[in-house]
Design an enzyme around this catalytic site. Structure first.
Site, PDB file in Angstrom:
ATOM      1  N   CYS A 131       0.936  -1.229  -0.082  1.00 30.97           N
ATOM      2  CA  CYS A 131       0.090   0.120   0.094  1.00 30.97           C
ATOM      3  C   CYS A 131       0.827   1.132  -0.019  1.00 30.97           C
ATOM      4  O   CYS A 131       1.883   1.406   0.797  1.00 30.97           O
ATOM      5  CB  CYS A 131      -0.980  -0.019   1.172  1.00 30.97           C
ATOM      6  SG  CYS A 131      -2.063   1.474   1.472  1.00 30.97           S
ATOM      7  N   HIS A 173      -8.908  -3.628  -2.280  1.00 32.75           N
ATOM      8  CA  HIS A 173      -7.916  -2.870  -1.491  1.00 32.75           C
ATOM      9  C   HIS A 173      -8.462  -1.363  -1.343  1.00 32.75           C
ATOM     10  O   HIS A 173      -8.500  -0.835  -0.303  1.00 32.75           O
ATOM     11  CB  HIS A 173      -6.694  -2.849  -2.026  1.00 32.75           C
ATOM     12  CG  HIS A 173      -5.796  -2.180  -1.530  1.00 32.75           C
ATOM     13  ND1 HIS A 173      -4.531  -2.763  -0.705  1.00 32.75           N
ATOM     14  CD2 HIS A 173      -5.361  -0.719  -1.347  1.00 32.75           C
ATOM     15  CE1 HIS A 173      -3.824  -1.678  -0.477  1.00 32.75           C
ATOM     16  NE2 HIS A 173      -4.047  -0.539  -0.786  1.00 32.75           N
ATOM     17  N   GLU A 174      -8.667  -0.622  -2.629  1.00 36.43           N
ATOM     18  CA  GLU A 174      -9.168   0.686  -2.632  1.00 36.43           C
ATOM     19  C   GLU A 174     -10.710   0.837  -2.053  1.00 36.43           C
ATOM     20  O   GLU A 174     -11.066   1.921  -1.472  1.00 36.43           O
ATOM     21  CB  GLU A 174      -9.293   0.898  -4.156  1.00 36.43           C
ATOM     22  CG  GLU A 174      -7.754   0.738  -4.871  1.00 36.43           C
ATOM     23  CD  GLU A 174      -6.822   1.672  -4.127  1.00 36.43           C
ATOM     24  OE1 GLU A 174      -7.075   2.422  -3.126  1.00 36.43           O
ATOM     25  OE2 GLU A 174      -5.644   0.966  -4.363  1.00 36.43           O
ATOM     26  N   HIS A 177     -10.098   1.188   1.452  1.00 36.03           N
ATOM     27  CA  HIS A 177      -9.573   2.395   1.969  1.00 36.03           C
ATOM     28  C   HIS A 177     -10.446   3.536   2.106  1.00 36.03           C
ATOM     29  O   HIS A 177     -10.741   4.341   3.144  1.00 36.03           O
ATOM     30  CB  HIS A 177      -8.638   3.092   0.868  1.00 36.03           C
ATOM     31  CG  HIS A 177      -7.231   2.847   0.783  1.00 36.03           C
ATOM     32  ND1 HIS A 177      -6.517   3.111   2.196  1.00 36.03           N
ATOM     33  CD2 HIS A 177      -6.350   2.328   0.083  1.00 36.03           C
ATOM     34  CE1 HIS A 177      -5.224   2.788   1.888  1.00 36.03           C
ATOM     35  NE2 HIS A 177      -5.100   2.158   0.754  1.00 36.03           N
TER      36      HIS A 177
END
Length: 212
Positions: A131, A173-174, A177
């Site tokens: 990341c 993953h995004e 976030h």
């Protein structure tokens, strides 16, 4: 999201491979005459640890943010970037990410939501993950090797993005976030500690925002 760890050592060789075997591209390359790269927020910055605000205004300000996000992602050699990684509290992410078949996916998603997967598509992949907000650290993390994200584009139109392999990891993953989670939050305490140690011992190759 950071590049795959095993692919970060030899960009020149990767470029030669790309010339030898043209990569299929899904999406449109951004106009890099627009936008400005911004420094990357790192673990500990409050904006990374809370859910971002839903985007309701699809205007020039949003388009300019997306331009800045692409510039920031490329400046940090990333394959995905969420708005809170440049300090903006908004549910937006951009990506320029390959899948495991070497297809390059480029685009953005506003207000992303991960679809629940049918049981037969929940095959886990124990790949390496990194990341930009945890610079120089990598860890294995099991995630489904298929993902579907729904949301909107910068004009407010509904979109659906489907990914497999490394690109599926990027989409998850995004979206994490923007819900206030870093990939290290999904690790065991031991692996999380190891990732933070890697970060402490490493030196980022791009501009970061110091935590107060």
């Amino acid at each position: 999201m950071a590049e795959q760890h095993e692919h970060t050592h030899d960009h020149e060789h990767d470029h030669e491979d790309a010339e030898a075997a043209p990569v299929k591209v899904i999406g449109e390359e951004p106009d890099l005459s627009k936008g400005t790269a911004r420094p990357i927020t790192v673990v500990g910055n409050p904006v990374l640890h809370r859910e971002c605000r839903v985007v309701t205004a699809f205007d020039g300000e949003l388009a300019a943010l997306i331009d800045d996000m692409f510039q920031s992602m490329y400046a940090a050699s990333g394959v995905g970037l969420a708005a809170n990684q440049i300090g903006v509290d908004a549910k937006v992410f951009v990506y320029d990410c390959p899948d495991d078949e070497n297809v390059r996916h480029i685009g953005h998603v506003i207000n992303p939501v991960l679809e629940d997967l049918p049981v037969d598509r929940r095959t886990l992949d124990d790949g390496n993950e990194g990341c930009l907000s945890v610079p120089t650290a990598y860890a294995e993390l099991a995630r489904p090797d298929y993902a579907v994200v729904t949301g909107q584009d910068k004009d407010g139109n509904p979109i659906r993005v489907e990914g497999t392999g490394f690109f599926a990891r990027c989409l998850q993953h995004e979206t994490d976030h923007l819900n206030g989670y870093l990939y290290i939050d999904r690790l065991s305490k031991r692996d999380r500690k190891d990732a933070l140690r890697q970060m402490a011992e490493g030196t980022p190759t791009y501009a970061t925002v110091p935590n107060a």
